[in-house]
Design a protein around this motif. Structure first.
Motif, PDB file in Angstrom:
ATOM      1  N   SER A 139      46.030  64.215 129.548  1.00  0.00           N
ATOM      2  CA  SER A 139      45.985  65.321 128.958  1.00  0.00           C
ATOM      3  C   SER A 139      44.521  65.640 128.399  1.00  0.00           C
ATOM      4  O   SER A 139      43.781  64.785 127.844  1.00  0.00           O
ATOM      5  N   ASP A 140      44.195  67.013 128.390  1.00  0.00           N
ATOM      6  CA  ASP A 140      42.976  67.212 127.794  1.00  0.00           C
ATOM      7  C   ASP A 140      43.043  68.117 126.435  1.00  0.00           C
ATOM      8  O   ASP A 140      43.969  68.750 126.177  1.00  0.00           O
ATOM      9  N   ALA A 141      41.991  67.979 125.472  1.00  0.00           N
ATOM     10  CA  ALA A 141      41.814  68.449 124.354  1.00  0.00           C
ATOM     11  C   ALA A 141      40.544  68.961 124.290  1.00  0.00           C
ATOM     12  O   ALA A 141      39.378  68.277 124.421  1.00  0.00           O
ATOM     13  N   PRO A 142      40.446  70.026 123.709  1.00  0.00           N
ATOM     14  CA  PRO A 142      38.998  70.800 123.584  1.00  0.00           C
ATOM     15  C   PRO A 142      38.169  69.720 122.526  1.00  0.00           C
ATOM     16  O   PRO A 142      38.893  69.197 121.651  1.00  0.00           O
ATOM     17  N   LEU A 143      36.851  69.455 122.671  1.00  0.00           N
ATOM     18  CA  LEU A 143      36.082  68.933 121.708  1.00  0.00           C
ATOM     19  C   LEU A 143      35.738  69.863 120.586  1.00  0.00           C
ATOM     20  O   LEU A 143      35.092  70.980 120.833  1.00  0.00           O
ATOM     21  N   VAL A 144      35.811  69.596 119.388  1.00  0.00           N
ATOM     22  CA  VAL A 144      35.543  70.149 118.050  1.00  0.00           C
ATOM     23  C   VAL A 144      34.780  69.460 117.082  1.00  0.00           C
ATOM     24  O   VAL A 144      35.175  68.746 116.421  1.00  0.00           O
ATOM     25  N   GLY A 227      29.213  73.096 120.987  1.00  0.00           N
ATOM     26  CA  GLY A 227      28.563  73.935 120.006  1.00  0.00           C
ATOM     27  C   GLY A 227      27.868  73.398 118.952  1.00  0.00           C
ATOM     28  O   GLY A 227      27.611  73.723 117.812  1.00  0.00           O
ATOM     29  N   CYS A 228      27.550  71.980 119.073  1.00  0.00           N
ATOM     30  CA  CYS A 228      26.653  71.373 118.340  1.00  0.00           C
ATOM     31  C   CYS A 228      25.352  72.024 118.230  1.00  0.00           C
ATOM     32  O   CYS A 228      24.819  72.639 119.043  1.00  0.00           O
ATOM     33  N   VAL A 229      24.566  71.587 117.261  1.00  0.00           N
ATOM     34  CA  VAL A 229      22.935  72.024 116.893  1.00  0.00           C
ATOM     35  C   VAL A 229      22.276  70.793 117.427  1.00  0.00           C
ATOM     36  O   VAL A 229      22.265  69.797 116.872  1.00  0.00           O
ATOM     37  N   VAL A 230      21.366  70.958 118.759  1.00  0.00           N
ATOM     38  CA  VAL A 230      20.796  70.163 119.392  1.00  0.00           C
ATOM     39  C   VAL A 230      19.560  70.489 119.387  1.00  0.00           C
ATOM     40  O   VAL A 230      18.890  71.498 120.042  1.00  0.00           O
ATOM     41  N   THR A 231      18.557  69.562 118.915  1.00  0.00           N
ATOM     42  CA  THR A 231      16.957  69.677 119.174  1.00  0.00           C
ATOM     43  C   THR A 231      16.512  68.474 118.900  1.00  0.00           C
ATOM     44  O   THR A 231      16.793  67.259 118.951  1.00  0.00           O
TER      45      THR A 231
END
Length: 265
Positions: A139-144, A227-231
């Motif tokens: 089963s697949d679930a979105p990453l939130v 949708g994380c903030v990555v820097t």
């Protein structure tokens, strides 16, 4: 080997390769493993080598024209190949060799799809470069991502190229860090998948350009697609001029961590 994965898209190829490596890591767990010294206290085990060999077999079968860069075997394939896979067959080797289960298998197509498999939880975290999801038991679930846990993983493994300007251990000692977050040190980039999945608020590590790192590329791809903030630790975009990595579940967590990293006191 039959070419059973030839018809898969890149995300499914990444997942298949990561899961194949995870099967090896799980099967060899707990046995007596030959160690290959890399110097500076670092080493690989026979499980690292065998998992990489298995992953390479999947990638060769599915994408024979692509190049592969593996942590243990280096670059393979045509020097002029446009597409390049980055493979870390066992991220958390020291944990694994000590009998720990906090490890990951990382497979990433540079600039595209990626997968991070957890051999012992039976999960594989996958991105096609736009969406990100976790698969378990078919089963697949979105990453939130969410910062609700307030847990921040910090990489304390050497080297420390940012010292003395930035040292992760100093970040942990700051009173304002303790007011907002709780530190965790798992010593595997599985923690990046956990940021994408909402199980960690953030992940912080020193370093140079990590965008092409076999250790970090898959986790960075997951976080960006989720949708994380990555820097970098300097706030710059991840890339050739970047320094280290801050992957945060949201803008507020990222701003707070950057204020601590930047103040240096």
């Amino acid at each position: 080997m039959t070419n059973s994965s030839a018809g898969l898209d890149d995300a499914e190829v990444a997942a298949a390769a990561a899961l194949a490596g995870a099967d090896v890591v799980r099967a060899m767990y707990g046995g007596r493993l030959t160690r290959i010294d890399k110097g500076g206290g670092d080493f690989a085990t026979a499980a690292d080598v065998e998992a990489e060999r298995t992953i390479l077999g999947v990638l060769r079968s599915a994408r024979p024209d692509d190049a592969v860069v593996g942590e243990e075997g280096g670059r393979r394939g045509a020097p002029d190949a446009v597409r390049q896979w980055l493979v870390d067959p066992l991220c958390g080797t020291l944990n694994y060799a000590a009998g720990g289960m906090l490890v990951a298998v990382n497979v990433a197509l540079r600039g595209g799809a990626a997968a991070v498999a957890d051999p012992f939880a039976g999960e594989v975290f996958v991105t096609d470069g736009e969406r990100a999801w976790v698969r378990q038991d078919g089963s697949d679930a979105p990453l939130v991502p969410t910062s609700a846990t307030r847990l921040v993983d910090v990489n304390l493994d050497p080297p420390f190229p940012g010292a003395p300007g930035f040292r992760a251990v100093d970040l942990l000692a700051r009173p304002d860090f303790g007011e907002h977050f709780r530190p965790r040190v798992v010593s595997t980039t599985l923690a990046l998948a956990w940021v994408a999945a909402g199980r960690r608020a953030a992940y912080v590590t020193d370093g140079g350009d990590l965008s092409g790192s076999v250790h970090f590329a898959a986790g960075i791809a997951l976080c960006e697609a989720a949708g994380c903030v990555v820097t970098g630790i300097d706030g710059a975009p991840i890339g050739r001029s970047g320094r280290g990595l801050v992957a945060a579940a949201d803008d507020g967590t990222h701003r707070l961590l950057m204020s601590m990293i930047g103040s240096g006191d």
